[in-house]
Design a protein around this motif. Structure first.
Motif, PDB file in Angstrom:
ATOM      1  N   SER A 309      -5.894   8.138  -1.865  1.00 39.24           N
ATOM      2  CA  SER A 309      -5.664   6.691  -1.785  1.00 39.24           C
ATOM      3  C   SER A 309      -5.721   6.102  -3.181  1.00 39.24           C
ATOM      4  N   GLY A 310      -6.716   6.485  -3.957  1.00 42.62           N
ATOM      5  CA  GLY A 310      -6.785   6.178  -5.375  1.00 42.62           C
ATOM      6  C   GLY A 310      -6.641   7.467  -6.166  1.00 42.62           C
ATOM      7  N   SER A 326     -11.366   9.441 -16.022  1.00 43.22           N
ATOM      8  CA  SER A 326     -10.520   8.269 -15.814  1.00 43.22           C
ATOM      9  C   SER A 326     -10.058   8.239 -14.368  1.00 43.22           C
ATOM     10  N   GLY A 327      -9.247   7.265 -14.081  1.00 35.38           N
ATOM     11  CA  GLY A 327      -8.711   7.112 -12.739  1.00 35.38           C
ATOM     12  C   GLY A 327      -7.867   5.851 -12.703  1.00 35.38           C
ATOM     13  N   THR A 328      -7.228   5.649 -11.590  1.00 31.05           N
ATOM     14  CA  THR A 328      -6.510   4.388 -11.405  1.00 31.05           C
ATOM     15  C   THR A 328      -6.504   4.046  -9.926  1.00 31.05           C
ATOM     16  N   SER A 329      -6.548   2.750  -9.667  1.00 34.72           N
ATOM     17  CA  SER A 329      -6.511   2.301  -8.271  1.00 34.72           C
ATOM     18  C   SER A 329      -5.091   2.307  -7.714  1.00 34.72           C
ATOM     19  N   LEU A 330      -4.114   2.586  -8.582  1.00 31.83           N
ATOM     20  CA  LEU A 330      -2.722   2.631  -8.126  1.00 31.83           C
ATOM     21  C   LEU A 330      -2.402   4.055  -7.690  1.00 31.83           C
ATOM     22  N   GLY A 333      -2.688   5.100  -1.635  1.00 35.36           N
ATOM     23  CA  GLY A 333      -2.973   3.944  -0.790  1.00 35.36           C
ATOM     24  C   GLY A 333      -2.141   2.733  -1.164  1.00 35.36           C
ATOM     25  N   THR A 334      -1.850   2.618  -2.452  1.00 36.01           N
ATOM     26  CA  THR A 334      -1.037   1.494  -2.919  1.00 36.01           C
ATOM     27  C   THR A 334       0.393   1.629  -2.410  1.00 36.01           C
ATOM     28  N   TRP A 336       1.453   3.536   0.141  1.00 38.38           N
ATOM     29  CA  TRP A 336       1.471   3.455   1.604  1.00 38.38           C
ATOM     30  C   TRP A 336       1.270   2.020   2.074  1.00 38.38           C
ATOM     31  N   GLY A 337       0.318   1.340   1.455  1.00 38.08           N
ATOM     32  CA  GLY A 337       0.013  -0.024   1.876  1.00 38.08           C
ATOM     33  C   GLY A 337       1.186  -0.955   1.652  1.00 38.08           C
ATOM     34  N   ASN A 424       3.482   5.979 -13.276  1.00 41.40           N
ATOM     35  CA  ASN A 424       2.258   5.414 -13.838  1.00 41.40           C
ATOM     36  C   ASN A 424       1.127   6.446 -13.853  1.00 41.40           C
ATOM     37  N   ILE A 428      -0.719   7.910 -17.300  1.00 39.31           N
ATOM     38  CA  ILE A 428      -2.166   7.846 -17.541  1.00 39.31           C
ATOM     39  C   ILE A 428      -2.746   9.264 -17.617  1.00 39.31           C
TER      40      ILE A 428
ATOM     41  N   ILE B 385     -12.476  -1.256  -7.500  1.00 38.83           N
ATOM     42  CA  ILE B 385     -11.317  -1.017  -6.648  1.00 38.83           C
ATOM     43  C   ILE B 385     -10.968   0.465  -6.705  1.00 38.83           C
ATOM     44  N   ALA B 386     -11.093   1.135  -5.570  1.00 42.64           N
ATOM     45  CA  ALA B 386     -10.735   2.558  -5.520  1.00 42.64           C
ATOM     46  C   ALA B 386      -9.245   2.729  -5.300  1.00 42.64           C
ATOM     47  N   SER B 387      -8.692   1.879  -4.447  1.00 39.59           N
ATOM     48  CA  SER B 387      -7.272   1.978  -4.127  1.00 39.59           C
ATOM     49  C   SER B 387      -6.708   0.578  -3.876  1.00 39.59           C
ATOM     50  N   SER B 388      -5.835   0.132  -4.753  1.00 36.08           N
ATOM     51  CA  SER B 388      -5.181  -1.159  -4.550  1.00 36.08           C
ATOM     52  C   SER B 388      -4.320  -1.081  -3.290  1.00 36.08           C
ATOM     53  N   PHE B 389      -4.483  -2.031  -2.406  1.00 39.98           N
ATOM     54  CA  PHE B 389      -3.767  -2.092  -1.125  1.00 39.98           C
ATOM     55  C   PHE B 389      -4.185  -0.955  -0.177  1.00 39.98           C
ATOM     56  N   GLY B 390      -5.314  -0.317  -0.527  1.00 39.19           N
ATOM     57  CA  GLY B 390      -5.732   0.841   0.254  1.00 39.19           C
ATOM     58  C   GLY B 390      -6.147   0.530   1.674  1.00 39.19           C
ATOM     59  N   VAL B 392      -4.476  -1.587   3.601  1.00 39.18           N
ATOM     60  CA  VAL B 392      -3.327  -2.078   4.360  1.00 39.18           C
ATOM     61  C   VAL B 392      -2.764  -1.014   5.285  1.00 39.18           C
ATOM     62  N   PHE B 393      -2.539   0.165   4.722  1.00 37.75           N
ATOM     63  CA  PHE B 393      -1.947   1.246   5.514  1.00 37.75           C
ATOM     64  C   PHE B 393      -2.843   1.603   6.694  1.00 37.75           C
ATOM     65  N   GLN B 427      -5.634  -0.961 -18.999  1.00 39.73           N
ATOM     66  CA  GLN B 427      -6.025   0.437 -19.154  1.00 39.73           C
ATOM     67  C   GLN B 427      -5.086   1.179 -20.111  1.00 39.73           C
ATOM     68  N   TRP B 465     -13.022  -0.139 -20.500  1.00 35.42           N
ATOM     69  CA  TRP B 465     -12.566   1.169 -20.969  1.00 35.42           C
ATOM     70  C   TRP B 465     -13.068   1.460 -22.378  1.00 35.42           C
TER      71      TRP B 465
END
Lengths: 505, 505
Positions: A309-310, A326-330, A333-334, A336-337, A424, A428, B385-390, B392-393, B427, B465
């Motif tokens: 998801s993230g 590191s990591g990204t919330s995109l 889940g982004t 799919w959502g 993206n 990263i 935020i672990a997953s943006s829009f996470g 929603v799905f 980031q 960061w």
């Protein structure tokens, strides 16, 4: 703050000699094919729960190699293109996962914990495969003298956790019958290893509903252990070919200004940054190359990019120590959502299918849309995406009175967003690989799903940003790294105890 | 490939001594306030066209300082909260941009090219401000002996380019009358400098419709020149306070495990990575600090992150040479495009207003949603935020029969996506600043719009960061860097020619 203890490198005790990945049954199972281990003997079963999908890994005995061999392609060439399966997100949740297609005999196997080894042939009349039946009949010697069996992989939606409970419950019942023991006795021989968010959410539920012991494992540790183990399986790790890079080192002028470096005339630009052509989403132009399966040390140090998801980006050192750098919330889940809001697709596989038919240039603003041509001074091709979804606001925003709103196709939107998220993550990931001087970049996680466009985009991003110096590596069982790691992590403990756990990890 | 020539550092000839930023007329004009230059004399006018907004910069004479002084806050405290303006994206495109509010007298000024300096008082009866009238009346000496005037800033949608043509056409006509010359003579004294994608798209249109010379300028060069010039204007550059960083260096345990480093017990984690609390979106908790306006050398080397439809990341060396080292397609166009599909908002300002009322936790999957608490081993707070829009799905996807689909509010969606895009840009910007060892990170471009949540998120990302070591810097006229740069770039040329160009840049 006291310095935390460093973890010690682990020796993996599972014998992977002669391991083969079984044939793909359908496109939906391309990342969840069983793995046959002819020389492994310890029977354990594990379940790992991730953020949005419950990944299930368990081992079943079958000392004879199954008839379906490995096939050397990510997408495979299945003769059963759409055989119904329980493992995909796309399958109806109401259908029992215990009705496998006739060819997937490895999934019909039973758990056979070591505590049961003194038992002889049992009530195996509920088993529907000849192979397993013959295996049971042969068990006149001790179990550990009859090595061989398969690791099985299944997926469940955590939103539909009851189907997972049913699956494990039936697996235990079936195994009890196959081994000729009571369900209570069977349950005592089973442990569940739970990792990830599911361990928090469902650990108590598993203990209560299944009456088995549940152990909780650290997610990152499991990911790394799983990656290290899977990298030993032949044809598990793959990457796209070097053809693109060799083309670049011997540039041929094609249409447009691609490769015409003499067109770069200005100073203040990244003139030495190669302009990479976006690879076509479908092999075989960039053919898949499989690695042969090596000791874990051959894969380290590396960067592991786990896309669920993230996204978590984990640096793994040569000695196996690791750090989430590191990591990204995109992440998945982004994608799919947003696509569940923007398209009629209801499953991630449906979204991927939409994206295959889309043209991102209908919604993305390309460099050529802005400048009419390549921006050669900056090394940007006209087909480079300047702004993801950059055409949408222009056509649906102010001054248009909303007349063109909603005229963007679900296919084009899906492809654009898949590109945006994949690019993206690749960017990263590359920057972290560069920062830590790592050349091997592994991508794992449920987001990938063996999907060619996703893999191509991630591969391209790594090639583009590294100027061809770094490589994106993938694993066939990309979504199961945490689950397989939870399984591996407990092998040593089981041997010491001498007991035969089944594990929820 | 021959080595491209390096650009030579430029001396900026515009006298900025005593420069002040004029008062904000309304929230919509917070980033397009005029700048009064009491010691500058050269009258030129420029227009720059970007990807999705046409930025217009022009200079008008007015030797007396206007009564409205600078105010020291990004959001200002306007007594005219919603005075109609032509400059915002949110204003109706049909309204003439030549009807300014009565207070904005600086915008009523006329172009007064040097070629007209021998002309006396002309037909200035169409001008409606006393100040400009008195300026014209005073012009008994040569023009360059009466310094002072304002740089004016306007914005137009490029989708409504005809309103821009009308604006320039009326500006020229009015200036001809004010200077007592014919329109033809006035046109010969005007040049337009066009930069960015608009130069390609609209250059010929300007030449044809306006009958003035059009010069095309390189976009990146203009951005850098504009940034260097604007950084000299007092109270133009600002940043958020160091309060957060000092809090971190003297951590106080608040609720939860924030700051409790002793809770970090594991090895394989980024234990030394500080867990920063997300700052509240509204000052004054993190108050705005203005820089005093310094020579360009005080701002170099730096990283300039220009966020328009897409994002360009430009490394600027101490000698002013620059290189576009990175970028991302996830920029303003992505936010605008997606929100125009997902919300009823039709303008970017409407989208920002929605985001102010939203709660991203309704659509984003937070660390706490997955693990029930902070993931202290990884240094992740439960609110991360672990997953943006996470979420929603999960709520609209498979197994739910679509019943919950569309139950997400436009406000929550807007805030989530604003966070996602801003965090991601921050980031990637940080990683580039780290790679090139740059401590000053300037954010420019139309995306920012002086919006507190955007600025906070970008500032927070850089702090997070960089572990508090690097700082995000902003410019009040963030969207006009390219336009102002095009104006500056031609000052030298004009002086050499001795003519008085008006420029479309």
């Amino acid at each position: 703050m006291p310095a935390p203890p460093l973890p010690t490198p682990k020796v993996i005790r599972v014998n992977t000699r002669g391991a083969v990945i079984l044939a793909e049954e359908s496109p939906e199972t391309r990342d969840s094919r069983g793995i046959y281990l002819p020389n492994y003997i310890e029977p354990v079963s594990h379940i790992a729960i991730g953020g949005s999908l419950a990944k299930v890994v368990y081992f079943t005995r079958s000392p004879e190699e199954p008839p379906s061999p490995s096939i050397a392609a990510t997408r495979g060439s299945s003769s059963e293109p759409s055989s119904p399966r329980s493992s995909g997100v796309g399958s109806p949740p109401s259908r029992s996962p215990l009705i496998p297609p006739s060819s997937s005999h490895t999934r019909n196997g039973a758990l056979t914990p070591l505590v049961l080894e003194s038992h002889g042939n049992g009530h195996n009349d509920t088993l529907d495969t000849d192979l397993l039946r013959s295996t049971i009949l042969k068990r006149t010697t001790r179990v550990h003298h009859i090595p061989g069996g398969s690791i099985n992989f299944e997926r469940f939606e955590t939103s539909n956790i009851s189907s997972l409970i049913t699956f494990i419950s039936e697996l235990i019942s079936r195994s009890a019958i196959a081994n000729g023991v009571s369900i209570e006795e069977m349950r005592r021989g089973v442990k569940i290893m739970a990792t990830g968010g599911g361990a928090h959410k469902f650990g108590e539920l598993f203990e209560k509903e299944l009456s088995v012991e549940v152990r909780r494992e650290d997610e990152m540790e499991c990911l790394i252990e799983g990656m290290k183990f899977m990298a030993m399986i032949p044809e598990e790790v793959y990457y796209f070919s070097d053809e693109l890079i060799s083309e670049l080192s011997h540039p041929v002028t094609t249409k447009g200004t691609w490769g015409r470096k003499d067109a770069v005339t200005t100073s203040s630009t990244s003139a030495d940054q190669p302009v990479l052509e976006r690879p076509s989403p479908d092999p075989p132009k960039y053919t898949v190359t499989f690695e042969t399966g090596e000791e874990p040390s051959a894969h380290l140090p590396c960067l592991l990019v786990n896309i669920g998801s993230g996204v978590s980006i984990i640096k793994v050192d040569a000695d196996g120590t690791f750090e989430r750098v590191s990591g990204t919330s995109l992440g998945g889940g982004t994608l799919w959502g947003l696509l569940s809001l923007l398209t009629p697709a209801r499953t991630f596989d449906e979204m991927l299918a939409l994206s295959e038919k889309g043209d991102n240039a209908m919604v993305d603003m390309l460099v050529g849309d802005i400048y009419g041509t390549d921006y050669t001074k900056l090394g940007l091709k006209s087909t480079t995406i300047a702004s993801s979804f950059g055409k949408v606001f222009k056509h649906s925003g102010e001054g248009k009175e909303g007349s063109e709103r909603g005229t963007f196709s679900a296919e084009d939107i899906s492809r654009s967003l898949l590109y945006a998220v994949s690019n993206n993550i690749g960017q990263i990931a590359y920057m972290n690989a560069e920062k830590y001087g790592l050349d091997r970049i592994y991508f794992g996680g449920c987001f990938i799903r063996g999907h060619a466009t996703t893999i191509t985009t991630l591969s391209y991003a790594i090639r583009f940003w590294s100027k061809g110096k770094k490589r994106a590596l993938f694993l066939r069982h990309e979504g199961f790294l945490g689950a397989i790691g939870a399984w591996i992590k407990n092998i040593d403990a089981e041997e010491i105890q001498g007991s035969s756990p089944a594990a929820i990890s």
